[in-house]
Write an enzyme that holds these catalytic residues in place. Structure first.
Site, PDB file in Angstrom:
ATOM      1  N   HIS A 160       0.583  -0.914  -0.421  1.00  0.00           N
ATOM      2  CA  HIS A 160       0.008  -0.211  -0.026  1.00  0.00           C
ATOM      3  C   HIS A 160       0.696   1.268  -0.111  1.00  0.00           C
ATOM      4  CE1 HIS A 160      -3.617   1.582   0.045  1.00  0.00           C
ATOM      5  NE2 HIS A 160      -4.233   1.637   1.231  1.00  0.00           N
ATOM      6  N   ASN A 204      -6.676   8.162   3.364  1.00  0.00           N
ATOM      7  CA  ASN A 204      -7.306   7.891   3.047  1.00  0.00           C
ATOM      8  C   ASN A 204      -8.002   9.343   2.922  1.00  0.00           C
ATOM      9  OD1 ASN A 204      -7.471   5.197   2.757  1.00  0.00           O
ATOM     10  ND2 ASN A 204      -9.095   5.230   4.549  1.00  0.00           N
ATOM     11  N   ASP A 226      -1.043   2.879  -5.062  1.00  0.00           N
ATOM     12  CA  ASP A 226      -1.159   0.978  -5.176  1.00  0.00           C
ATOM     13  C   ASP A 226      -2.038   0.513  -6.272  1.00  0.00           C
ATOM     14  OD1 ASP A 226      -1.772   1.784  -3.223  1.00  0.00           O
ATOM     15  OD2 ASP A 226      -2.711  -0.407  -2.671  1.00  0.00           O
ATOM     16  N   ASN A 270      -8.971   4.321  -2.674  1.00  0.00           N
ATOM     17  CA  ASN A 270      -9.458   4.952  -1.411  1.00  0.00           C
ATOM     18  C   ASN A 270      -9.146   6.450  -1.029  1.00  0.00           C
ATOM     19  OD1 ASN A 270     -11.590   3.760   0.203  1.00  0.00           O
ATOM     20  ND2 ASN A 270     -10.851   2.676   1.509  1.00  0.00           N
TER      21      ASN A 270
END
Length: 189
Positions: free
Chosen positions: A20, A66, A91, A112
């Site tokens: 991530h 986010n 990612d 997100n």
């Protein structure tokens, strides 16, 4: 010519070098390649790279994934960088590990970080580099997979793609998005 390069990820040692956080890793590699240094600033760690008459404002948002849009919008406005000169690096589960895709616009595809950037900018018309991380995880284990570290078999591919991503950033700023897409989107590692 000014560019904003936003590598997406999460702050904190537990997230370092996870799938991530590949956006952070690409940003780090680009900054290191050009011997620039990071400093903590508003909503992000920031580095300035000067190369071939261009200025790259490179950010790693400290807002968590986010809420990445807050940092992107702040630095875009502060540095007066047009939306077409932004490059967001993230990612991508929907792409195999061996690939990466540069696009000039598009949906958030459930990511997100992109979703928040799109909401805050009010547009999906900004370039993004999707770094394929694959989707080799059991049903229900997506979060563990993306927040997990690369395995040793994946690392040579990941490192080669990070290096190629630094070249892609330079290409994006020198020959434009269309030619860069033509040169990089069909590569497999």
């Amino acid at each position: 010519m000014k560019y904003l390069v936003a590598g997406l990820g999460n702050i904190g040692a537990e997230y370092a070098h996870t799938r991530h956080n590949i956006g952070f890793d690409v940003a780090d590699a680009f900054v290191a390649k050009h011997n620039a240094t990071w400093k903590s600033d508003r909503l992000a760690d920031v580095a300035e790279v000067r190369w071939k008459g261009r200025i790259f404002v490179v950010i790693k948002p400290t807002t968590y994934m986010n809420l990445s849009g807050k940092a992107v919008k702040y630095w875009m406005d502060k540095e007066r960088i047009p939306i077409e000169n932004i490059l967001v690096i993230l990612d991508e589960l929907a792409l195999p590990l061996e690939t990466m895709r540069l696009r000039g616009s598009g949906s958030d595809a459930g990511h997100n970080g992109l979703k928040n950037i799109q909401e805050i900018l009010g547009s999906d018309k900004y370039p993004r580099l999707r770094f394929g991380v694959g989707n080799n995880y059991p049903k229900g284990k997506q979060v563990e997979f993306v927040l997990g570290k690369w395995n040793k078999e994946e690392l040579p591919i990941v490192n080669a793609k990070i290096e190629k991503s630094t070249e892609l950033i330079e290409s994006f700023a020198t020959i434009g998005i269309q030619r860069t897409m033509n040169n990089f989107n069909n590569l497999t590692f």
